[in-house]
Design an enzyme around this catalytic site. Structure first.
Site, PDB file in Angstrom:
ATOM      1  N   ARG A 192       0.804  -1.217   0.000  1.00  0.00           N
ATOM      2  CA  ARG A 192       0.000   0.000   0.000  1.00  0.00           C
ATOM      3  C   ARG A 192       0.844   1.278   0.000  1.00  0.00           C
ATOM      4  NH1 ARG A 192      -3.817  -3.011  -1.077  1.00  0.00           N
ATOM      5  NH2 ARG A 192      -5.821  -3.054  -0.002  1.00  0.00           N
ATOM      6  N   SER A 217     -10.548   1.250   2.282  1.00  0.00           N
ATOM      7  CA  SER A 217      -9.834   0.869   3.505  1.00  0.00           C
ATOM      8  C   SER A 217      -9.224   2.099   4.173  1.00  0.00           C
ATOM      9  CB  SER A 217      -8.723  -0.136   3.193  1.00  0.00           C
ATOM     10  OG  SER A 217      -9.275  -1.348   2.701  1.00  0.00           O
ATOM     11  N   GLU A 223      -4.135   4.470   5.902  1.00  0.00           N
ATOM     12  CA  GLU A 223      -3.988   4.267   4.459  1.00  0.00           C
ATOM     13  C   GLU A 223      -4.541   5.483   3.718  1.00  0.00           C
ATOM     14  OE1 GLU A 223      -5.008   0.404   2.999  1.00  0.00           O
ATOM     15  OE2 GLU A 223      -5.571   1.173   1.034  1.00  0.00           O
TER      16      GLU A 223
END
Length: 309
Positions: free
Chosen positions: A167, A216, A298
């Site tokens: 990520r 997310s 994130e």
């Protein structure tokens, strides 16, 4: 504004960003720049004073934009940067192209980029964040990219230059991604289309796709996304840690951790950017107290805090 060079595109002072944000929150850009094309962008960057910050955005699908807005120039690449070209088994994509459109266009040519079908946002964001789902990541199909620096010069980036990790990437600071080239596996068109339909349905069943969210909220401490396989372990998944801390469905003002997926931060309709960020920080604190694990954001939080009233 008076210090900025003339452009062929459009410069807008004080442009509101909330309506562009998937969370529908946030203050304005001090100046919002929509370049006409690559040459226009290069000329602007060459002439823009070095003390003026520039910040590229896509469709703001992974941002909490604070109420104080973003200082300097926010650059949004438009249609001229959204081309998709398929040739010799490669897919060359402008950074403003939507992920889902890239997936479907590649599928028509028998190239499997199906993991992009349900990822919100544009290819620029997908590359920078090494976006992925169900165990496949952008880095897995990335070949190279073109970017532009603050001097308007073009730079070619390899996978090693990008420094992909879970990520995240290490795109050198100050670069604006222009396009990326991918090499996906060749498969029958029907097989790819079936796979895309499968993950669309799987996502709709497990995620609040009709709510205002950025997907997310926190990275999985395990260092990988859910694979969707039966033997996938969820002990260190962010959603499980949040659920175990009793925070599934927890609200702060108009902000809520989704009852459907505990790692999705949603705007129930009237949340402020401050409420969304404060809820996220509260979740990090409670999860740490419960499990000893410190969740990492994130979603990017950008811009200035609101002035005290």
């Amino acid at each position: 504004m008076e210090r900025l060079p003339e452009v062929r595109g459009k410069l807008t002072p004080g442009r509101g960003l909330a309506e562009m944000s998937w969370l529908r929150v946030g203050g304005p850009a001090e100046v919002f720049f929509q370049p006409a094309d690559e040459e226009d962008l290069a000329a602007f960057l060459r002439a823009c004073p070095r003390d003026v910050p520039v910040f590229p955005v896509g469709v703001c699908s992974n941002l909490i934009i604070r109420e104080g807005g973003i200082p300097g120039v926010v650059i949004r690449l438009g249609r001229a940067f959204a081309g998709i070209h398929v040739e010799d088994g490669l897919v060359r994509v402008g950074s403003a192209a939507l992920d889902r459109r890239v997936a479907t266009t590649a599928a028509e040519a028998g190239i499997d980029l199906s993991f992009l079908r349900t990822i919100p946002g544009t290819i620029g964001g997908a590359v920078v964040m090494n976006a992925g789902c169900y165990g496949t990541y952008t880095a897995d199909v990335f070949l190279n990219a073109r970017a532009m620096d603050r001097h308007g010069e073009i730079i070619t980036l390899t996978g090693a230059d990008m420094g992909f990790a879970y990520r995240s990437s290490r795109l050198p600071e100050g670069l604006i991604l222009l396009e990326a080239t991918f090499r996906g596996p060749q498969r029958p068109v029907e097989e790819i289309e079936s796979r895309m339909e499968e993950i669309v349905q799987k996502r709709a069943a497990s995620q609040p796709v009709d709510d205002r969210s950025c997907g997310s909220t926190f990275r999985n401490p395990a260092g990988f996304s859910s694979t969707g396989q039966a033997d996938d372990v969820h002990d260190m998944k962010a959603w499980k840690l949040i659920e175990d801390a009793g925070l599934r469905g927890f609200s702060l003002g108009g902000a809520q951790m989704s009852p459907k997926h505990a790692n999705f931060l949603v705007n129930k309709g009237d949340a402020s950017a401050t409420e969304l960020e404060e809820l996220g920080e509260l979740v990090r604190k409670r999860v740490f107290e419960h499990s000893g694990v410190r969740l990492e954001w994130e979603i990017m939080r950008v811009g200035e805090w609101p002035s005290p009233s």
